[in-house]
Enzyme design. Structure first.
Site, PDB file in Angstrom:
ATOM      1  N   CYS A 100       1.742-101.769  36.106  1.00 40.60           N
ATOM      2  CA  CYS A 100       1.293-100.981  34.961  1.00 40.60           C
ATOM      3  C   CYS A 100       2.290 -99.826  34.737  1.00 40.60           C
ATOM      4  CB  CYS A 100      -0.138-100.515  35.241  1.00 40.60           C
ATOM      5  SG  CYS A 100      -1.112 -99.946  33.850  1.00 40.60           S
ATOM      6  N   SER A 101       1.803 -98.647  34.378  1.00 42.43           N
ATOM      7  CA  SER A 101       2.715 -97.543  34.095  1.00 42.43           C
ATOM      8  C   SER A 101       3.396 -96.999  35.340  1.00 42.43           C
ATOM      9  CB  SER A 101       1.972 -96.416  33.366  1.00 42.43           C
ATOM     10  OG  SER A 101       0.885 -95.954  34.150  1.00 42.43           O
TER      11      SER A 101
END
Lengths: 211, 211
Positions: A100-101
């Site tokens: 993800c981020s």
């Protein structure tokens, strides 16, 4: 094999618990949840705290690191303690990975310059600001850097890595153990196929905050 | 909506963290990890502790309960404190659910008699000993009882429930948020399609212990 799962305030739990569940079944794996300070670390929803069993300083050179994403990423992108640790850990790691981020943290630490990488679809383009090449795939491997798309993609990444590290048969055994035979009741897990108004709603911060 | 995620010593983390990640995005959801005693609860691998924020007694009547599975299930099947809580919580719940061998706890509490239910493939037939009808599907709904197959199946169950509770569009938004667009690198997540020798190896306790 020492594996560090890196968490921080307001991380997204599934980002790292997916990989934890898979990588914890590698032969001779020694996993630890690590954070700047040991102790309970609360997730983005506020409904869960996981224990960081070790401080970052106590695990300076893991063989494999997995960096979580989540709304807390933005603050960590300006946290020199975490970025310094990432650079030092990466200098000695066999695999440097994110979900993800979390890839924005690797990027902010300068580790993805000139490399292909992915992230949550909602922040994918931000990678380019740090000299990385954003790639809209579920798992992106560039040398020892393996990045996964949003949240649930960490499971696919971890199985891919397990195959690379311990062989296809072991990875299949882990898939069978965790009964990873997904049957989503909808086909809306990607911005390419979800209803366009939902993509727009999430992009603009309606319904949920993405970051 | 009050949601209780029930954990205990040697539970399997992904069993409940999958549903947590999805159900935590229900409108007005109030989730809590609950255990017999509050505080850190260690998972089956030993590499992770999550905090039970509340004791079972502090959350006697959740609207929705999710019971984790894991190797610790067997001991809990003989724990009257947990079984009593399950019976009392179920008497008032809107939804009673489980992931993996968590359904054996519902069954041991007498809640699945005459009902269709599923579990991890390795212990599925044990449900019959408690008068339930074992069904080898990923998510099985029988009235308010929703049981999921092994470990990762909790994600599919939670999205299914989200659709029932908050509508298809909200469930699709959560699927998009969590980028749940699975792409397993192998097709070995079910005993029907995994290599037969791996199924046998896991059944007989080789490589990993199932329970």
């Amino acid at each position: 094999m020492q594996i560090a799962l890196v968490v921080y305030d307001r991380f997204t739990a599934l980002d790292v618990v997916g990989p934890y569940e898979i990588l914890g079944r590698l032969p001779d794996a020694q996993l630890a949840f690590v954070a700047e300070r040991p102790g309970p670390v609360r997730t983005d929803t506020g409904f869960l705290a996981v224990t960081a069993d070790r401080a970052l300083d106590e695990m300076p050179h893991p063989d494999l690191l997995v960096v979580s994403g989540g709304p807390g990423t933005r603050a960590q992108m300006e946290n020199p303690a975490l970025l310094d640790w990432l650079r030092a850990a990466d200098a000695a790691s066999t695999w440097t990975t994110s979900v993800c981020s979390g890839s924005l943290l690797l990027a902010a630490a300068g580790l993805l310059r000139g490399r292909r990488a992915t992230s949550h679809w909602g922040v994918l383009e931000t990678l380019a600001q740090f000299g990385a090449e954003p790639v809209g795939e579920r798992v992106v491997t560039d040398g020892k850097y393996v990045t996964a798309a949003g949240v649930s993609a960490g499971i696919d990444m971890a199985l891919t890595l397990t195959g690379r590290i311990a062989g296809d048969e072991h990875a299949q055994a882990v898939q069978l153990l965790t009964e990873y035979d997904p049957r989503p009741p909808y086909d809306a897990g990607s911005p390419d196929r979800a209803p366009a108004h939902l993509v727009e709603e999430l992009r603009t911060g309606g319904r949920f905050s993405l970051t």
